[in-house]
Design a protein around this motif. Structure first.
Motif, PDB file in Angstrom:
ATOM      1  N   LEU A 136      43.992  34.048  37.363  1.00  0.00           N
ATOM      2  CA  LEU A 136      43.388  34.519  37.918  1.00  0.00           C
ATOM      3  C   LEU A 136      41.784  34.683  36.883  1.00  0.00           C
ATOM      4  CD1 LEU A 136      44.224  35.510  41.076  1.00  0.00           C
ATOM      5  CD2 LEU A 136      42.857  33.810  40.464  1.00  0.00           C
ATOM      6  N   ASP A 137      42.609  35.827  36.271  1.00  0.00           N
ATOM      7  CA  ASP A 137      41.161  36.366  35.038  1.00  0.00           C
ATOM      8  C   ASP A 137      41.240  34.617  34.191  1.00  0.00           C
ATOM      9  OD1 ASP A 137      42.328  38.585  35.628  1.00  0.00           O
ATOM     10  OD2 ASP A 137      44.015  38.713  34.420  1.00  0.00           O
ATOM     11  N   ASP A 138      41.451  33.967  33.378  1.00  0.00           N
ATOM     12  CA  ASP A 138      40.806  33.219  32.911  1.00  0.00           C
ATOM     13  C   ASP A 138      39.753  32.457  33.454  1.00  0.00           C
ATOM     14  OD1 ASP A 138      42.649  33.615  31.040  1.00  0.00           O
ATOM     15  OD2 ASP A 138      44.361  31.365  31.376  1.00  0.00           O
ATOM     16  N   CYS A 139      40.114  32.175  35.127  1.00  0.00           N
ATOM     17  CA  CYS A 139      38.575  31.703  35.880  1.00  0.00           C
ATOM     18  C   CYS A 139      37.558  32.936  35.806  1.00  0.00           C
ATOM     19  CB  CYS A 139      39.488  31.554  36.854  1.00  0.00           C
ATOM     20  SG  CYS A 139      40.192  29.903  37.158  1.00  0.00           S
ATOM     21  N   LEU A 140      38.028  34.143  36.106  1.00  0.00           N
ATOM     22  CA  LEU A 140      36.943  34.862  35.843  1.00  0.00           C
ATOM     23  C   LEU A 140      36.714  35.151  35.553  1.00  0.00           C
ATOM     24  CD1 LEU A 140      38.567  37.737  38.086  1.00  0.00           C
ATOM     25  CD2 LEU A 140      36.622  36.183  39.134  1.00  0.00           C
TER      26      LEU A 140
ATOM     27  N   ASP B  37      31.823  31.032  33.145  1.00  0.00           N
ATOM     28  CA  ASP B  37      30.211  31.227  33.634  1.00  0.00           C
ATOM     29  C   ASP B  37      29.687  31.298  35.023  1.00  0.00           C
ATOM     30  OD1 ASP B  37      30.372  31.743  30.453  1.00  0.00           O
ATOM     31  OD2 ASP B  37      28.843  29.516  30.681  1.00  0.00           O
ATOM     32  N   THR B  38      29.303  32.368  35.098  1.00  0.00           N
ATOM     33  CA  THR B  38      28.838  33.009  36.387  1.00  0.00           C
ATOM     34  C   THR B  38      30.050  33.539  37.512  1.00  0.00           C
ATOM     35  OG1 THR B  38      28.591  31.138  37.808  1.00  0.00           O
ATOM     36  CG2 THR B  38      26.984  31.384  36.219  1.00  0.00           C
ATOM     37  N   ALA B  39      31.553  33.610  37.079  1.00  0.00           N
ATOM     38  CA  ALA B  39      32.389  33.948  38.308  1.00  0.00           C
ATOM     39  C   ALA B  39      31.975  34.761  38.379  1.00  0.00           C
ATOM     40  CB  ALA B  39      33.521  33.768  37.107  1.00  0.00           C
ATOM     41  N   ILE B  40      32.584  35.515  39.455  1.00  0.00           N
ATOM     42  CA  ILE B  40      32.379  37.030  40.347  1.00  0.00           C
ATOM     43  C   ILE B  40      33.615  37.419  40.616  1.00  0.00           C
ATOM     44  CG2 ILE B  40      30.829  38.041  41.885  1.00  0.00           C
ATOM     45  CD1 ILE B  40      29.269  36.092  41.874  1.00  0.00           C
ATOM     46  N   ALA B  41      34.464  36.979  41.233  1.00  0.00           N
ATOM     47  CA  ALA B  41      35.543  37.869  41.685  1.00  0.00           C
ATOM     48  C   ALA B  41      36.717  36.299  42.151  1.00  0.00           C
ATOM     49  CB  ALA B  41      35.488  38.614  43.083  1.00  0.00           C
ATOM     50  N   ALA B  42      37.748  36.928  42.670  1.00  0.00           N
ATOM     51  CA  ALA B  42      38.609  35.632  43.077  1.00  0.00           C
ATOM     52  C   ALA B  42      39.655  35.958  44.130  1.00  0.00           C
ATOM     53  CB  ALA B  42      39.122  35.226  41.460  1.00  0.00           C
ATOM     54  N   GLN B  43      40.255  35.591  44.836  1.00  0.00           N
ATOM     55  CA  GLN B  43      41.583  35.925  45.429  1.00  0.00           C
ATOM     56  C   GLN B  43      42.548  35.088  46.221  1.00  0.00           C
ATOM     57  OE1 GLN B  43      39.767  37.859  49.828  1.00  0.00           O
ATOM     58  NE2 GLN B  43      38.223  37.155  48.670  1.00  0.00           N
TER      59      GLN B  43
ATOM     60  N   GLU C 297      34.509  33.159  43.982  1.00  0.00           N
ATOM     61  CA  GLU C 297      33.333  33.584  44.018  1.00  0.00           C
ATOM     62  C   GLU C 297      32.412  33.574  42.536  1.00  0.00           C
ATOM     63  OE1 GLU C 297      29.940  36.654  46.619  1.00  0.00           O
ATOM     64  OE2 GLU C 297      31.784  36.830  45.732  1.00  0.00           O
ATOM     65  N   VAL C 298      31.660  32.519  42.837  1.00  0.00           N
ATOM     66  CA  VAL C 298      30.535  32.387  41.245  1.00  0.00           C
ATOM     67  C   VAL C 298      29.245  31.903  42.196  1.00  0.00           C
ATOM     68  CG1 VAL C 298      32.488  30.382  40.562  1.00  0.00           C
ATOM     69  CG2 VAL C 298      30.815  30.018  42.092  1.00  0.00           C
ATOM     70  N   GLY C 299      28.373  32.463  40.782  1.00  0.00           N
ATOM     71  CA  GLY C 299      26.816  32.595  41.006  1.00  0.00           C
ATOM     72  C   GLY C 299      26.523  31.456  41.344  1.00  0.00           C
TER      73      GLY C 299
ATOM     74  N   VAL D 262      48.061  37.269  48.923  1.00  0.00           N
ATOM     75  CA  VAL D 262      48.751  37.092  48.041  1.00  0.00           C
ATOM     76  C   VAL D 262      47.720  38.275  47.686  1.00  0.00           C
ATOM     77  CG1 VAL D 262      49.677  36.045  46.475  1.00  0.00           C
ATOM     78  CG2 VAL D 262      49.420  34.600  48.247  1.00  0.00           C
ATOM     79  N   SER D 263      47.256  38.023  46.948  1.00  0.00           N
ATOM     80  CA  SER D 263      46.269  39.652  46.199  1.00  0.00           C
ATOM     81  C   SER D 263      45.167  40.151  46.312  1.00  0.00           C
ATOM     82  CB  SER D 263      46.002  38.235  45.323  1.00  0.00           C
ATOM     83  OG  SER D 263      46.125  37.933  44.897  1.00  0.00           O
ATOM     84  N   VAL D 264      45.114  40.499  46.393  1.00  0.00           N
ATOM     85  CA  VAL D 264      43.749  41.528  46.922  1.00  0.00           C
ATOM     86  C   VAL D 264      42.822  40.396  46.043  1.00  0.00           C
ATOM     87  CG1 VAL D 264      44.946  43.906  47.330  1.00  0.00           C
ATOM     88  CG2 VAL D 264      43.502  43.395  44.961  1.00  0.00           C
ATOM     89  N   ARG D 265      41.438  41.046  46.324  1.00  0.00           N
ATOM     90  CA  ARG D 265      40.007  40.724  45.232  1.00  0.00           C
ATOM     91  C   ARG D 265      40.120  40.667  44.696  1.00  0.00           C
ATOM     92  NH1 ARG D 265      34.473  38.072  46.769  1.00  0.00           N
ATOM     93  NH2 ARG D 265      32.770  39.365  45.521  1.00  0.00           N
ATOM     94  N   LYS D 266      39.933  39.783  43.434  1.00  0.00           N
ATOM     95  CA  LYS D 266      39.619  40.304  41.735  1.00  0.00           C
ATOM     96  C   LYS D 266      38.066  40.346  41.752  1.00  0.00           C
ATOM     97  CE  LYS D 266      42.992  40.553  39.477  1.00  0.00           C
ATOM     98  NZ  LYS D 266      44.717  40.068  37.895  1.00  0.00           N
ATOM     99  N   ALA D 267      37.442  41.679  40.447  1.00  0.00           N
ATOM    100  CA  ALA D 267      36.163  41.094  40.387  1.00  0.00           C
ATOM    101  C   ALA D 267      36.174  40.821  39.189  1.00  0.00           C
ATOM    102  CB  ALA D 267      35.148  42.502  40.485  1.00  0.00           C
ATOM    103  N   ARG D 268      35.542  40.254  38.538  1.00  0.00           N
ATOM    104  CA  ARG D 268      34.458  39.901  36.805  1.00  0.00           C
ATOM    105  C   ARG D 268      34.878  41.635  36.479  1.00  0.00           C
ATOM    106  NH1 ARG D 268      30.824  35.260  34.276  1.00  0.00           N
ATOM    107  NH2 ARG D 268      31.558  35.740  31.930  1.00  0.00           N
ATOM    108  N   PRO D 269      35.780  41.365  35.389  1.00  0.00           N
ATOM    109  CA  PRO D 269      36.275  42.948  33.871  1.00  0.00           C
ATOM    110  C   PRO D 269      34.352  42.861  34.316  1.00  0.00           C
ATOM    111  CG  PRO D 269      38.025  41.627  33.948  1.00  0.00           C
ATOM    112  CD  PRO D 269      36.778  40.656  35.106  1.00  0.00           C
TER     113      PRO D 269
END
Length: 210
Positions: free
Chosen positions: A29-33, A36-42, A62-64, A203-210
């Motif tokens: 998830l962190d690698d995908c975040l 480019d333009t990644a916003i969040a993942a869950q 979620e991506v821009g 499985v996991s909470v929504r994780k936003a891009r750092p």
């Protein structure tokens, strides 16, 4: 224009679910975040036996900009920036979707909310989006559903093959344990078809891009 979602369905290699989940939560998830333009993942896990289809896990990114995200992700895939795990069973199923206007963004919530999800094939001919919107209304009226969101397949795709024309996310008001898919009616009239469906628990909470 609303942000898009990269919707990915996967399975674990038999006996490797623990490793697949570790890889997703601690690395992927962190690698995908970082793309480019990644916003969040869950991520969600499908309740076994709750509907059509054979994929056990669903990830939402979620991506821009779908194309910018896909091209950057593809350039990193298989490198130390975006390694794969042998625990991932292939093929995965992945496409971009975009929410229809005028909806509450249910997927932007940080809550650990279960959903009943339908992947819908609108069929041939005109009026496909109208059929999808009508199905959303049907699901919204089912007891136990708090709210619904409809997403349509995006014009940009990095892969070819089977896709659903739309996905309806039905937020469950009182948890998955109090909702029965058997209470739903099948689409009537036209060519609308439920291609995959089921109850998906977080499985996991929504994780936003750092």
């Amino acid at each position: 224009m609303a942000n898009a979602y990269f919707v990915v369905q996967v399975n674990a290699v038999p006996g490797e679910e623990v490793e697949l989940n570790r890889w997703y939560e601690e690395q992927h998830l962190d690698d995908c975040l970082a793309c480019d333009t990644a916003i969040a993942a869950q991520r969600f896990r499908k309740v076994q036996g709750s509907g059509l289809g054979n994929y056990a896990y669903l990830a939402l990114y979620e991506v821009g900009d779908p194309q910018g995200f896909a091209e950057n992700r593809r350039s990193k895939e298989g490198t130390p920036l975006l390694p794969r795990t042998p625990a991932l069973a292939l093929p995965a199923h992945a496409f971009f979707y975009r929410p229809t206007p005028g909806q509450a963004d249910l997927l932007a919530s940080p809550d650990r909310t279960p959903f009943y999800i339908e992947f819908l094939d609108a069929g041939e001919g005109e009026g496909g989006n109208d059929r999808l919107a009508e199905r959303k209304k049907v699901l919204a009226a089912v007891p136990g559903v708090a709210a619904c969101e409809l997403m349509l397949v995006d014009v940009y795709q990095e892969r070819q093959g089977w896709h659903a024309d739309g996905i309806v996310f039905a937020q469950l008001a009182h948890g998955a344990g109090n909702f029965s898919p058997s209470a739903l009616t099948a689409p009537s009239g036209g060519t609308l078809r439920v291609a995959e469906a089921g109850i998906y628990e977080p499985v996991s909470v929504r994780k936003a891009r750092p």
